[in-house]
Motif scaffolding. Sequence first.
Motif, PDB file in Angstrom:
ATOM      1  N   ASP A  30      -9.148   1.906  -1.432  1.00  0.00           N
ATOM      2  CA  ASP A  30      -8.567   0.732  -2.086  1.00  0.00           C
ATOM      3  C   ASP A  30      -7.217   1.070  -2.707  1.00  0.00           C
ATOM      4  O   ASP A  30      -6.279   0.268  -2.663  1.00  0.00           O
ATOM      5  CB  ASP A  30      -9.532   0.215  -3.156  1.00  0.00           C
ATOM      6  CG  ASP A  30      -9.023  -1.050  -3.834  1.00  0.00           C
ATOM      7  OD1 ASP A  30      -8.830  -2.059  -3.133  1.00  0.00           O
ATOM      8  OD2 ASP A  30      -8.811  -1.027  -5.062  1.00  0.00           O
ATOM      9  N   ALA A  31      -7.105   2.280  -3.274  1.00  0.00           N
ATOM     10  CA  ALA A  31      -5.847   2.707  -3.891  1.00  0.00           C
ATOM     11  C   ALA A  31      -4.738   2.831  -2.852  1.00  0.00           C
ATOM     12  O   ALA A  31      -3.592   2.431  -3.087  1.00  0.00           O
ATOM     13  CB  ALA A  31      -6.049   4.042  -4.612  1.00  0.00           C
ATOM     14  N   ASP A  33      -4.613   1.246   0.043  1.00  0.00           N
ATOM     15  CA  ASP A  33      -4.318  -0.120   0.481  1.00  0.00           C
ATOM     16  C   ASP A  33      -3.320  -0.786  -0.471  1.00  0.00           C
ATOM     17  O   ASP A  33      -2.324  -1.388  -0.048  1.00  0.00           O
ATOM     18  CB  ASP A  33      -5.623  -0.923   0.540  1.00  0.00           C
ATOM     19  CG  ASP A  33      -5.413  -2.351   1.013  1.00  0.00           C
ATOM     20  OD1 ASP A  33      -5.645  -2.624   2.192  1.00  0.00           O
ATOM     21  OD2 ASP A  33      -5.012  -3.201   0.188  1.00  0.00           O
ATOM     22  N   LYS A  34      -3.573  -0.656  -1.764  1.00  0.00           N
ATOM     23  CA  LYS A  34      -2.692  -1.270  -2.760  1.00  0.00           C
ATOM     24  C   LYS A  34      -1.309  -0.628  -2.747  1.00  0.00           C
ATOM     25  O   LYS A  34      -0.294  -1.312  -2.918  1.00  0.00           O
ATOM     26  CB  LYS A  34      -3.320  -1.157  -4.144  1.00  0.00           C
ATOM     27  CG  LYS A  34      -4.535  -2.049  -4.333  1.00  0.00           C
ATOM     28  CD  LYS A  34      -5.143  -1.877  -5.717  1.00  0.00           C
ATOM     29  CE  LYS A  34      -6.351  -2.795  -5.896  1.00  0.00           C
ATOM     30  NZ  LYS A  34      -6.998  -2.600  -7.218  1.00  0.00           N
ATOM     31  N   ALA A  35      -1.266   0.687  -2.549  1.00  0.00           N
ATOM     32  CA  ALA A  35       0.021   1.389  -2.529  1.00  0.00           C
ATOM     33  C   ALA A  35       0.882   0.910  -1.367  1.00  0.00           C
ATOM     34  O   ALA A  35       2.085   0.684  -1.518  1.00  0.00           O
ATOM     35  CB  ALA A  35      -0.211   2.898  -2.432  1.00  0.00           C
ATOM     36  N   TYR A  36       0.261   0.755  -0.193  1.00  0.00           N
ATOM     37  CA  TYR A  36       1.018   0.298   0.978  1.00  0.00           C
ATOM     38  C   TYR A  36       1.556  -1.113   0.761  1.00  0.00           C
ATOM     39  O   TYR A  36       2.729  -1.405   1.030  1.00  0.00           O
ATOM     40  CB  TYR A  36       0.137   0.332   2.222  1.00  0.00           C
ATOM     41  CG  TYR A  36       0.880  -0.081   3.477  1.00  0.00           C
ATOM     42  CD1 TYR A  36       1.658   0.831   4.173  1.00  0.00           C
ATOM     43  CD2 TYR A  36       0.827  -1.396   3.940  1.00  0.00           C
ATOM     44  CE1 TYR A  36       2.367   0.454   5.308  1.00  0.00           C
ATOM     45  CE2 TYR A  36       1.533  -1.787   5.071  1.00  0.00           C
ATOM     46  CZ  TYR A  36       2.301  -0.856   5.750  1.00  0.00           C
ATOM     47  OH  TYR A  36       3.011  -1.237   6.864  1.00  0.00           O
ATOM     48  N   LYS A  37       0.701  -1.991   0.268  1.00  0.00           N
ATOM     49  CA  LYS A  37       1.117  -3.379   0.080  1.00  0.00           C
ATOM     50  C   LYS A  37       2.166  -3.502  -1.023  1.00  0.00           C
ATOM     51  O   LYS A  37       3.013  -4.390  -0.986  1.00  0.00           O
ATOM     52  CB  LYS A  37      -0.104  -4.240  -0.235  1.00  0.00           C
ATOM     53  CG  LYS A  37      -1.017  -4.403   0.973  1.00  0.00           C
ATOM     54  CD  LYS A  37      -2.258  -5.222   0.668  1.00  0.00           C
ATOM     55  CE  LYS A  37      -3.111  -5.379   1.924  1.00  0.00           C
ATOM     56  NZ  LYS A  37      -4.364  -6.116   1.657  1.00  0.00           N
ATOM     57  N   ARG A  38       2.110  -2.605  -1.960  1.00  0.00           N
ATOM     58  CA  ARG A  38       3.095  -2.630  -3.042  1.00  0.00           C
ATOM     59  C   ARG A  38       4.450  -2.113  -2.579  1.00  0.00           C
ATOM     60  O   ARG A  38       5.491  -2.662  -2.935  1.00  0.00           O
ATOM     61  CB  ARG A  38       2.584  -1.781  -4.207  1.00  0.00           C
ATOM     62  CG  ARG A  38       3.567  -1.640  -5.354  1.00  0.00           C
ATOM     63  CD  ARG A  38       2.997  -0.739  -6.431  1.00  0.00           C
ATOM     64  NE  ARG A  38       3.969  -0.436  -7.459  1.00  0.00           N
ATOM     65  CZ  ARG A  38       3.747   0.396  -8.472  1.00  0.00           C
ATOM     66  NH1 ARG A  38       2.582   0.993  -8.585  1.00  0.00           N
ATOM     67  NH2 ARG A  38       4.685   0.628  -9.366  1.00  0.00           N
ATOM     68  N   GLU A  39       4.448  -1.061  -1.758  1.00  0.00           N
ATOM     69  CA  GLU A  39       5.692  -0.401  -1.393  1.00  0.00           C
ATOM     70  C   GLU A  39       6.273  -0.856  -0.056  1.00  0.00           C
ATOM     71  O   GLU A  39       7.474  -0.747   0.168  1.00  0.00           O
ATOM     72  CB  GLU A  39       5.475   1.119  -1.343  1.00  0.00           C
ATOM     73  CG  GLU A  39       5.145   1.733  -2.685  1.00  0.00           C
ATOM     74  CD  GLU A  39       6.251   1.527  -3.699  1.00  0.00           C
ATOM     75  OE1 GLU A  39       7.421   1.791  -3.360  1.00  0.00           O
ATOM     76  OE2 GLU A  39       5.943   1.093  -4.829  1.00  0.00           O
ATOM     77  N   PRO A  42       3.479  -6.565   1.239  1.00  0.00           N
ATOM     78  CA  PRO A  42       2.361  -7.157   0.495  1.00  0.00           C
ATOM     79  C   PRO A  42       1.484  -8.079   1.333  1.00  0.00           C
ATOM     80  O   PRO A  42       0.345  -8.366   0.959  1.00  0.00           O
ATOM     81  CB  PRO A  42       3.065  -7.936  -0.631  1.00  0.00           C
ATOM     82  CG  PRO A  42       4.439  -8.195  -0.113  1.00  0.00           C
ATOM     83  CD  PRO A  42       4.777  -7.009   0.720  1.00  0.00           C
ATOM     84  N   GLN A 112      -1.580   6.607  -6.789  1.00  0.00           N
ATOM     85  CA  GLN A 112      -2.634   5.595  -6.866  1.00  0.00           C
ATOM     86  C   GLN A 112      -4.012   6.229  -6.707  1.00  0.00           C
ATOM     87  O   GLN A 112      -4.972   5.849  -7.376  1.00  0.00           O
ATOM     88  CB  GLN A 112      -2.422   4.537  -5.773  1.00  0.00           C
ATOM     89  CG  GLN A 112      -1.186   3.669  -5.964  1.00  0.00           C
ATOM     90  CD  GLN A 112      -1.457   2.463  -6.848  1.00  0.00           C
ATOM     91  OE1 GLN A 112      -2.350   2.481  -7.672  1.00  0.00           O
ATOM     92  NE2 GLN A 112      -0.684   1.421  -6.676  1.00  0.00           N
ATOM     93  N   ALA A 116      -7.042   6.234  -9.347  1.00  0.00           N
ATOM     94  CA  ALA A 116      -8.369   5.715  -8.987  1.00  0.00           C
ATOM     95  C   ALA A 116      -9.458   6.715  -9.352  1.00  0.00           C
ATOM     96  O   ALA A 116     -10.529   6.338  -9.851  1.00  0.00           O
ATOM     97  CB  ALA A 116      -8.418   5.405  -7.491  1.00  0.00           C
TER      98      ALA A 116
END
Length: 252
Positions: A30-31, A33-39, A42, A112, A116
């Motif tokens: 999950d961490a 996933d969030k890092a990719y969408k953030r950087e 999205p 991230q 986590a």
Amino acid sequence: MNGKELLITLDLLQKEKHISRESIIEAIKDAVDKAYKREVDPEATIEVEFNEKTGEISVYNLLKVVKAEDLDDELTQLNLEEAQQLNHTLGLGDIYRRPIPFSEFSRIAALQVKQAIRQKLAEAQKVVLYDEWAPKIGTVINAQVEQVNPNGSILVDLGSSIFGFVTPGGSIPGEKIEPGKMYKFYVQDVPEVADGTIEIMAVARNPGERAKVAIRSNVSSIDPIGAIVGRKGARINAVSSQLKDERIDVVP
């Protein structure tokens, strides 16, 4: 943190902190996933895989195969001709898993992932703490006084870097309490929170300066602010004094 270090961390958390391996892996995925969408993107749909043998993380961008004339987003779609060049079995509506070089966002992802893991560790420590102390509620224990504050609240050393608080007026009237000495203490919690009458909805904090706690009462006859703050602010002031007089605002 490389794959080998991740596996060592997983083993330690599982054996010493009793955190399930599956929950940690899900938190890591999950961490990432969030890092990719953030950087990067999205809106992207990605899939993260964790190799439990090597500790390596693989990331894939999921692209839907569409006709060339229907292609309107190259970050989420792939035209049929290109898809079949990559894999001749792909057809319209299929999903192509395009590998994403981890180097594109590895630094952010690593941060991230570490966050986590820290969060999972903190959650586990709360569970361990609760399991240890919940049975002691309503009992009397021996503990050493660490500090007596000017407002009458007392900081109590419970061992294992755990501290308890005695609110102003919570000690026996006239009893002289001295730091470093052992005393008997009656263990209790904030009953309205423990039984679900009052819920803590959110906490925002600027450490050392100010905190805001949002609460709500599930029973109309119970004043949530009064229960948390305590008589003449006794409960909330005891907490504030241990945070170097950090201001704590309680709002419904």
